[in-house]
Scaffold this active site. Structure first.
Site, PDB file in Angstrom:
ATOM      1  N   LEU A 168     -74.056  -8.191 -70.009  1.00  0.00           N
ATOM      2  CA  LEU A 168     -74.597  -7.842 -68.670  1.00  0.00           C
ATOM      3  C   LEU A 168     -75.334  -6.289 -69.053  1.00  0.00           C
ATOM      4  O   LEU A 168     -74.727  -5.677 -69.984  1.00  0.00           O
ATOM      5  CB  LEU A 168     -73.412  -7.562 -67.750  1.00  0.00           C
ATOM      6  CG  LEU A 168     -72.878  -8.755 -67.178  1.00  0.00           C
ATOM      7  CD1 LEU A 168     -71.950  -8.524 -66.311  1.00  0.00           C
ATOM      8  CD2 LEU A 168     -74.001  -9.824 -66.356  1.00  0.00           C
ATOM      9  N   ASP A 169     -76.220  -5.988 -68.507  1.00  0.00           N
ATOM     10  CA  ASP A 169     -76.813  -4.608 -68.703  1.00  0.00           C
ATOM     11  C   ASP A 169     -75.827  -3.342 -68.210  1.00  0.00           C
ATOM     12  O   ASP A 169     -74.864  -3.816 -67.465  1.00  0.00           O
ATOM     13  CB  ASP A 169     -78.103  -4.397 -67.781  1.00  0.00           C
ATOM     14  CG  ASP A 169     -79.334  -5.159 -68.015  1.00  0.00           C
ATOM     15  OD1 ASP A 169     -79.328  -5.801 -69.159  1.00  0.00           O
ATOM     16  OD2 ASP A 169     -80.058  -5.290 -67.284  1.00  0.00           O
ATOM     17  N   ARG A 170     -76.038  -2.274 -68.989  1.00  0.00           N
ATOM     18  CA  ARG A 170     -75.082  -1.232 -68.678  1.00  0.00           C
ATOM     19  C   ARG A 170     -74.733  -0.815 -67.228  1.00  0.00           C
ATOM     20  O   ARG A 170     -73.649  -0.706 -66.672  1.00  0.00           O
ATOM     21  CB  ARG A 170     -75.570  -0.077 -69.519  1.00  0.00           C
ATOM     22  CG  ARG A 170     -74.805   1.288 -68.950  1.00  0.00           C
ATOM     23  CD  ARG A 170     -75.833   2.571 -69.174  1.00  0.00           C
ATOM     24  NE  ARG A 170     -76.188   2.594 -70.613  1.00  0.00           N
ATOM     25  CZ  ARG A 170     -75.361   3.466 -71.502  1.00  0.00           C
ATOM     26  NH1 ARG A 170     -74.201   4.328 -70.863  1.00  0.00           N
ATOM     27  NH2 ARG A 170     -75.668   3.760 -72.829  1.00  0.00           N
ATOM     28  N   THR A 198     -75.345  -3.105 -64.599  1.00  0.00           N
ATOM     29  CA  THR A 198     -74.863  -4.042 -63.681  1.00  0.00           C
ATOM     30  C   THR A 198     -73.345  -4.354 -63.807  1.00  0.00           C
ATOM     31  O   THR A 198     -72.763  -4.148 -64.775  1.00  0.00           O
ATOM     32  CB  THR A 198     -75.523  -5.202 -64.514  1.00  0.00           C
ATOM     33  OG1 THR A 198     -77.001  -5.269 -64.453  1.00  0.00           O
ATOM     34  CG2 THR A 198     -75.370  -6.500 -63.471  1.00  0.00           C
TER      35      THR A 198
END
Length: 234
Positions: A59-61, A63
């Site tokens: 997951l993105d930082r 998110t």
């Protein structure tokens, strides 16, 4: 992050798999610049096994929400196959600035990675005949709206980097707090990114029901969600 803090974020646990509610703002693994990351705290998630669990996806930082981990080689291998075959059902919530053109629909827009002159990179929508383009499809549904904001449920059929963020910006309704995929000369957002991995469904065991996990929305998204009707919908 102390042991009790990361353990309190567990949404599901069995012998092969953990599902964790990832906090927003913390990268899942270390980058070239160093700094804190989620992986360095996996030592608190061994629960009797000799090694910490490992990431099955990313997951993105910025998110938050459901993140699947494999507890051992067998679990990680099974999870990897599910993700690779597109058999994991992923549900995201986002709050966007503006609204999509229809209450529900499908965004079918190929993506590719573009390196910038400054040495960075970003994902962009590409033409279907571009040799570097990757097929990227996201289904969406409006769950509520208010104050110029829209609450969306999103189900990505593919798993491209920044897929939901780029697709929604391409649709003309970028995510609230979006720092990267905005029109040129847009002001820097004051809010954190309002993107949340709401739920995962993992058909991990052939003779059992799929594993289901759901993560509550993070605190920074609650005001915008309530403006869109979240309180009345549970």
């Amino acid at each position: 992050m102390r042991a009790e803090e990361i353990q309190a974020r567990l949404l599901y646990r069995d012998g092969l798999v953990l599902i964790l509610d990832k906090p927003a703002g913390l990268p899942v693994h270390g980058g070239p610049g160093g700094g804190d990351n989620l992986e360095r705290h996996f030592e608190h998630l061994c629960f009797g096994l000799p090694k910490p669990p490992a990431l099955a996806h990313r997951l993105d930082r910025d998110t938050s929400g459901c993140l699947a981990l494999g507890r051992q080689h067998k679990g990680l291998s099974r999870l990897g196959k599910l993700f690779q075959e597109g058999r994991v059902q992923k549900t995201y919530w986002a709050v966007t600035m503006g609204a999509p053109p229809a209450p529900s629909g499908t965004i079918d827009a190929p993506l590719k990675k573009l390196t910038t002159r400054a040495g960075g990179w970003r994902m962009v929508v590409a033409s279907a005949d571009d040799k570097d383009a990757q097929k990227s499809i996201t289904d969406y549904k409006v769950l509520g709206s208010g104050n110029g904001l829209t609450w969306l449920e999103l189900n990505p059929r593919t798993g491209r980097t920044h897929q939901i963020r780029v697709h929604l910006a391409h649709l003309g309704c970028p995510i609230l707090g979006e720092p990267q995929y905005l029109p040129p000369n847009s002001p820097k957002p004051k809010e954190p990114l309002h993107l949340h991995s709401r739920a995962l469904v993992l058909p991990l065991y052939p003779k059992k029901d799929p594993i289901r996990a759901e993560a509550p929305p993070p605190p920074h998204m609650l005001a915008a969600l309530k403006a869109c009707g979240y309180a009345s919908k549970g």
